[in-house]
Write a protein that holds these residues in place. Sequence first.
Motif, PDB file in Angstrom:
ATOM      1  N   TRP A 190      36.440  49.165  45.583  1.00  0.00           N
ATOM      2  CA  TRP A 190      36.557  48.931  44.173  1.00  0.00           C
ATOM      3  C   TRP A 190      35.289  48.238  43.512  1.00  0.00           C
ATOM      4  O   TRP A 190      34.882  48.614  42.433  1.00  0.00           O
ATOM      5  CB  TRP A 190      37.776  48.197  44.040  1.00  0.00           C
ATOM      6  CG  TRP A 190      38.347  48.209  42.615  1.00  0.00           C
ATOM      7  CD1 TRP A 190      38.435  46.851  41.886  1.00  0.00           C
ATOM      8  CD2 TRP A 190      38.639  49.156  41.666  1.00  0.00           C
ATOM      9  NE1 TRP A 190      38.710  47.262  40.731  1.00  0.00           N
ATOM     10  CE2 TRP A 190      39.013  48.459  40.610  1.00  0.00           C
ATOM     11  CE3 TRP A 190      38.927  50.394  42.011  1.00  0.00           C
ATOM     12  CZ2 TRP A 190      39.584  49.209  39.461  1.00  0.00           C
ATOM     13  CZ3 TRP A 190      39.333  51.172  40.688  1.00  0.00           C
ATOM     14  CH2 TRP A 190      39.928  50.513  39.613  1.00  0.00           C
ATOM     15  N   LEU A 191      35.025  46.949  44.023  1.00  0.00           N
ATOM     16  CA  LEU A 191      33.878  46.340  43.475  1.00  0.00           C
ATOM     17  C   LEU A 191      32.609  46.889  43.539  1.00  0.00           C
ATOM     18  O   LEU A 191      31.901  46.672  42.634  1.00  0.00           O
ATOM     19  CB  LEU A 191      33.638  44.955  44.280  1.00  0.00           C
ATOM     20  CG  LEU A 191      34.524  43.906  44.203  1.00  0.00           C
ATOM     21  CD1 LEU A 191      34.455  42.844  45.222  1.00  0.00           C
ATOM     22  CD2 LEU A 191      34.753  43.181  43.020  1.00  0.00           C
ATOM     23  N   GLY A 192      32.301  47.811  44.140  1.00  0.00           N
ATOM     24  CA  GLY A 192      31.209  48.703  44.259  1.00  0.00           C
ATOM     25  C   GLY A 192      31.012  49.666  43.047  1.00  0.00           C
ATOM     26  O   GLY A 192      30.226  49.950  42.874  1.00  0.00           O
ATOM     27  N   LEU A 193      32.396  49.859  42.290  1.00  0.00           N
ATOM     28  CA  LEU A 193      32.457  50.671  41.077  1.00  0.00           C
ATOM     29  C   LEU A 193      31.980  49.847  39.961  1.00  0.00           C
ATOM     30  O   LEU A 193      31.640  50.476  38.855  1.00  0.00           O
ATOM     31  CB  LEU A 193      33.581  51.335  41.268  1.00  0.00           C
ATOM     32  CG  LEU A 193      34.028  52.163  42.173  1.00  0.00           C
ATOM     33  CD1 LEU A 193      35.614  52.456  42.125  1.00  0.00           C
ATOM     34  CD2 LEU A 193      33.209  53.477  42.098  1.00  0.00           C
ATOM     35  N   TYR A 194      31.694  48.544  40.199  1.00  0.00           N
ATOM     36  CA  TYR A 194      31.428  47.613  38.819  1.00  0.00           C
ATOM     37  C   TYR A 194      30.123  46.975  38.944  1.00  0.00           C
ATOM     38  O   TYR A 194      29.794  46.743  40.198  1.00  0.00           O
ATOM     39  CB  TYR A 194      32.350  46.513  38.758  1.00  0.00           C
ATOM     40  CG  TYR A 194      33.958  47.088  38.345  1.00  0.00           C
ATOM     41  CD1 TYR A 194      33.857  47.201  36.824  1.00  0.00           C
ATOM     42  CD2 TYR A 194      34.593  47.529  39.400  1.00  0.00           C
ATOM     43  CE1 TYR A 194      35.293  47.788  36.338  1.00  0.00           C
ATOM     44  CE2 TYR A 194      36.019  48.198  38.716  1.00  0.00           C
ATOM     45  CZ  TYR A 194      36.283  47.996  37.468  1.00  0.00           C
ATOM     46  OH  TYR A 194      37.239  48.522  36.841  1.00  0.00           O
ATOM     47  N   SER A 232      26.199  36.507  42.974  1.00  0.00           N
ATOM     48  CA  SER A 232      25.442  37.152  41.828  1.00  0.00           C
ATOM     49  C   SER A 232      25.527  38.562  41.378  1.00  0.00           C
ATOM     50  O   SER A 232      25.852  38.669  40.339  1.00  0.00           O
ATOM     51  CB  SER A 232      23.722  36.689  42.058  1.00  0.00           C
ATOM     52  OG  SER A 232      23.267  37.554  43.101  1.00  0.00           O
ATOM     53  N   ASN A 233      25.726  39.449  42.589  1.00  0.00           N
ATOM     54  CA  ASN A 233      25.769  40.904  42.203  1.00  0.00           C
ATOM     55  C   ASN A 233      26.807  41.435  43.237  1.00  0.00           C
ATOM     56  O   ASN A 233      26.508  42.185  43.944  1.00  0.00           O
ATOM     57  CB  ASN A 233      24.457  41.510  42.164  1.00  0.00           C
ATOM     58  CG  ASN A 233      24.441  42.579  41.100  1.00  0.00           C
ATOM     59  OD1 ASN A 233      25.557  43.229  40.759  1.00  0.00           O
ATOM     60  ND2 ASN A 233      23.322  43.117  40.740  1.00  0.00           N
ATOM     61  N   PRO A 234      28.074  41.116  43.121  1.00  0.00           N
ATOM     62  CA  PRO A 234      28.970  41.454  43.950  1.00  0.00           C
ATOM     63  C   PRO A 234      29.078  43.155  44.062  1.00  0.00           C
ATOM     64  O   PRO A 234      29.246  43.718  45.343  1.00  0.00           O
ATOM     65  CB  PRO A 234      30.298  41.081  43.502  1.00  0.00           C
ATOM     66  CG  PRO A 234      30.293  40.233  42.259  1.00  0.00           C
ATOM     67  CD  PRO A 234      28.768  40.411  42.082  1.00  0.00           C
ATOM     68  N   GLY A 235      28.880  43.824  42.957  1.00  0.00           N
ATOM     69  CA  GLY A 235      28.926  45.365  43.247  1.00  0.00           C
ATOM     70  C   GLY A 235      27.815  45.819  44.092  1.00  0.00           C
ATOM     71  O   GLY A 235      28.123  46.851  44.766  1.00  0.00           O
TER      72      GLY A 235
END
Lengths: 289, 301
Positions: B46-50, B266-269
């Motif tokens: 899910w996080l990869g989509l943001y 900093s950039n979880p996506g």
Amino acid sequence: MAAELVDPRALPPPPSGAHPVRIAGRYGLLVVAAVVVAFPIYVAVAVSIQPSDRLLRFPAVLIPGDLRLDTFERAFTQARLGRYLVNSAVVSLVITAGQLVTSILAAYAFAYLRFPAKRVLFVAFIATLMVPSEVTIVANYETVQRLGWLDSYQGLTVPFLATAFGTFLLRQSFLQVPRDLRDAAALDGYGHWGFLAGVAVPLARPMIAALGVFSFLLSWNQYLWPLLITNDDAYRTVQIGLKALASTNIDQLNVIMAGTVIAALPIFALLVLFQRQLIRGLTSGAVKG
Amino acid sequence: MVGPDEGDVAVAVSPRREWPLALLMLAPSIAVFVVFVFYPLGRTVWLGLYEVDPFGNRYWAGLGQYAEVLSSPAFRGSLWTTVVFTLITVPAGLVAGLALAVLAHRRLRGIAVFRTLFASTVATSVAVASLMWLTMLNPSTGVVNQVLKALGQDPINFLGHPSWALPAVALATVWLHLGFTFIVMSAGLQSVPDELLESARIDGAGPWMRFWHVTVPMLSPTILFALVVLTISAFQSFGQIDLLTQGGPLGHTNVVVYSVFRNVSSNPGVASVQALALFVIVLGLTLVQFRYLERRVFYGS
């Protein structure tokens, strides 16, 4: 698999009539290999007990002289090594105890109890072995942050309080308990808790000990997760503390090595005291990193 | 693997239903796995989509982010570095571990001392081992450079040199895992029947022949196990990178896990996509190793 590392009786004897020159040759190779493998450890100890100015003199640095132990003292004062060690001990003991409790209980359920969806649950447990922690750290960091567990013992321990590997290992041990014994225990009126505490656990003790030593080793040596979720000195484990020690004392290799030796000592002690258990744990499937 | 149903011979003290007790016993483990393994696995997808901007605001990026990250030169670069690192450390580790195990597989006086020494690196954590190598490879005061100086060579800044850094980190990694590989290979060797080697010897097979035609086939399950474990751990290497090179110089040691680590807060996506890619690759590799190598593994008695 053999759980024996240094019992020479487990090894084949040299062929009868082996030429002394060949035996000497093998000793020669063994010595060379031992020197190469142990060299980094030797250098670490040698550097840790000498004053800084001797470190630049080669080859004198390899033959320790002018021995000092104040480096160890400075490792404790220049970084909060004492605190880091306490943190590591607390975290490792909590994780070890927690893993033993949760895996004994789960293994017992899988080995002796009848309940719906047992197979599905068992597969789900095993599936967790396929998910390396590197994959879940992004979301776990977020979870721990939301729970307010950054820089806390909860954050360092709770995510590791269950182990599928341990559950599987202990389940296998429990299944080896002879059926007669279970029947007899049932006849004697033992309930499940009584059988668990009085028969199953004592019989599986060697495997439980192996799992305990192994869990302790892995938790003591953890690096990525504690580094990620601790910023506060008060909650750093010794592995992360070593990084702090190394980055603030770049020019004092002897102090860094003193700290390193101290951090390694508990595990060396573990290796000496519980060699058999450790080998059993490692050879039944292990990763270190 | 034994199926879970074989344990069903219950201690049947009473015919009462056992599921409440089972639930009680499984609950602690299930809770930990749900919260810290299964949920985060889904959450990572899910996080990869943001996308997250520098101010911490989250924007929907959709599958585009997956495509973007996976095709970016940065990710390709770190994946390539990881592959090279694996291709150096795994074969070197297997050969070294097996060589030590074979060498120490004889009942000689004092052999226990050698075997303990060979296993000793198992007691060093990644941080301990890395700092030992950091000290030895130190450009000015490290022992290695002092040896080079004594030999009349210019000192080399191993960890700061673009072409030396990765081999140096790989060397430290091989050493770190050597104790484990030695222990596993030794245990495997002890299960190779002496009679088999003896009869091969009587049949006139020399040491080399016996090694390749008896020892290696008999040892193949152990070698496969060590191969899988070493490959997985090579792909997950992090501590030695963090302590020795911080991914440098110029990204030459920036393996995937290190780059995930740098992006976590900093950039979880981006970190999520990278982590998932690593997961899929490692899982695939493990399955391939089992599938294709298992055929060549000798499980007979």
